[in-house]
Design an enzyme around this catalytic site. Structure first.
Site, short mmCIF file in Angstrom:
data_model
loop_
_atom_site.label_atom_id
_atom_site.label_comp_id
_atom_site.label_asym_id
_atom_site.label_seq_id
_atom_site.Cartn_x
_atom_site.Cartn_y
_atom_site.Cartn_z
N GLU A 25 -1.91 -5.91 7.83
CA GLU A 25 -1.31 -5.42 9.08
C GLU A 25 -2.21 -5.89 10.22
O GLU A 25 -3.41 -5.60 10.22
CB GLU A 25 -1.22 -3.88 9.06
N GLU A 51 8.11 -5.13 10.72
CA GLU A 51 8.63 -3.85 10.24
C GLU A 51 9.19 -3.01 11.38
O GLU A 51 8.53 -2.84 12.43
CB GLU A 51 7.49 -3.08 9.53
N LYS A 60 -1.29 -9.77 2.17
CA LYS A 60 -0.73 -9.31 3.45
C LYS A 60 -1.72 -8.39 4.16
O LYS A 60 -2.34 -7.54 3.50
CB LYS A 60 0.59 -8.57 3.20
N ASP A 91 0.84 -1.21 0.00
CA ASP A 91 0.00 0.00 0.00
C ASP A 91 0.87 1.26 0.00
O ASP A 91 0.37 2.38 -0.10
CB ASP A 91 -1.00 0.00 1.18
O1 KIV Z 1 3.27 -1.38 1.80
C1 KIV Z 1 4.44 -1.76 1.83
O2 KIV Z 1 5.23 -1.49 0.93
C2 KIV Z 1 4.87 -2.56 2.97
C3 KIV Z 1 6.32 -2.72 3.17
C4 KIV Z 1 6.92 -1.45 3.65
C5 KIV Z 1 6.61 -3.87 4.03
O3 KIV Z 1 4.05 -3.01 3.71
#
Ligand code: KIV
Length: 270
Positions: free
Chosen positions: A105, A172, A103, A34
Site C-alpha cells: 500500500e 481500491e 504488493k 493481509d
Molecule cells: O489484502 C487484501 O486482500 C487486499 C485486497 C482487498 C485488494 O489488499
C-alpha cells in the site's frame, strides 16, 4: 492479457487447498492479502497480520497453485519503518513465500523505496486509493478519491509509483472516474477492487465472493453460498454422530496368516 484488452481475474487465497481449486477454475492471479488477518486469523483489522504467517500462507498458496501468478501482500510495519528492512522483507516474499510479485500500500512518498525494491529485482504492485493499513489515520475502512482533490492525488500517486518501477497497480474503493483517470495516466496493468469495470483486472476477497462473510462490502457480489453450505454440512455431521451413523467404510481386521510348510529342497549336485 492487459495488452490484448482481455480482463484478468484475481482473487484472494490464503491456503493451498483453495488455491488448487481456484487454479483449476482458471483464476489468473491469486493475492495472499493481509485480509488474511481478518479472514483466517479472526482479527478485526488488517494491520494485525504477522509477517511470518503472511510468508507461510503465501508459500502455501503457491504450492497449491504452482502455475498461477501469486502476489504476496506486505503486512503493516514490514515495509514502512526502514528501507533496508523493507527490501529484505519484500525479497523474503519471493524466496520463502514463493511469490511471483509483492504488493504494498503506497502513495507517491514510497516511490524511492519502490525504485530500490525494483533495483533489487522485486516485481512490485503499488496499491493506491483506499489503503486499509492507514485506516487509523483516514478514519476507518472506506472509499477514497471522492473529492476532486483526493481523486487527483490518487492519480498522481499511481503515476509516481509506475515511474518508480511498479510492474502492476491496484486501486481500491474509488469512483469509476478515478479509475478512468489512472487508466489514462499509466501504462502498467491496473487491478481494481470496488473501482468500476474499466481496470485491466478485477480482484475480490474470496470469502466475499463465496458468501462466507456476514457483511461484505457494497461492491462485492456473491457467486456462491458456501457459508450456508458449510453450516449445513456441520449440522449433518452433528446429526450423524448423534445417531451413530457416521458413514464411510470401516477398517477390516487382517485375516490370520495360513501357515505353509516348506518342503526341504535336495542339495544341488556339484
Ligand atoms: O489484502 C487484501 O486482500 C487486499 C485486497 C482487498 C485488494 O489488499
Amino acid at each position: 492479457m492487459a495488452r490484448e484488452g482481455r480482463p484478468f481475474a484475481c482473487l484472494t487465497a490464503y491456503d493451498a487447498t483453495t488455491a488448487r481449486w481456484l487454479e483449476r477454475a482458471g483464476v489468473h492471479v491469486l493475492l495472499v492479502g493481509d485480509t488474511a488477518a481478518e479472514m483466517i486469523l479472526g482479527f478485526q483489522r488488517t494491520i494485525d497480520m504477522p509477517l511470518p504467517i503472511a510468508l507461510a500462507l503465501t508459500a502455501a498458496v503457491k504450492r497449491g497453485a504452482p502455475d498461477t501468478l501469486v502476489m504476496g501482500d506486505m503486512p503493516f510495519m514490514s515495509y514502512q519503518a526502514d528501507e533496508s528492512e523493507a527490501i529484505v522483507n519484500a525479497g523474503r516474499f519471493l524466496t520463502e513465500g514463493l511469490a511471483d510479485c509483492v504488493k504494498i500500500e503506497a502513495d507517491a512518498s514510497f516511490a524511492p523505496l519502490i525504485a530500490k525494491m525494483a533495483r533489487a529485482g522485486i516485481p512490485i504492485c503499488g496499491h493506491v486509493g483506499s489503503k486499509p493499513q492507514r485506516a487509523a489515520l483516514s478514519g476507518g475502512y472506506g472509499s477514497a478519491g471522492r473529492t476532486p482533490k483526493e481523486a487527483a492525488q490518487i492519480v498522481d500517486d499511481a503515476v509516481a509509483l509506475e515511474k518508480a518501477g511498479c510492474v502492476l497497480l491496484l486501486v481500491e474503493a474509488v469512483p469509476p472516474e478515478v479509475t478512468d483517470s489512472i487508466m489514462k495516466a499509466t501504462t502498467v496493468p491496473l487491478i481494481g477492487i470496488g473501482a468500476g469495470t474499466a481496470c485491466h483486472g478485477q480482484v475480490l476477497v474470496f470469502q466475499d465472493l463465496c458468501g462466507l462473510t456476514d457483511e461484505p462490502p457494497r461492491f462485492a457480489q456473491r457467486s456462491a453460498d458456501l457459508g450456508n453450505q458449510i453450516q449445513r454440512a456441520g449440522e449433518d455431521w452433528v446429526r450423524r454422530v448423534t445417531e451413530r451413523n457416521i458413514g464411510g467404510e470401516s477398517y477390516v481386521m487382517q485375516q490370520p496368516q495360513v501357515a505353509t510348510t516348506v518342503k526341504p529342497q535336495p542339495a544341488p549336485k556339484t
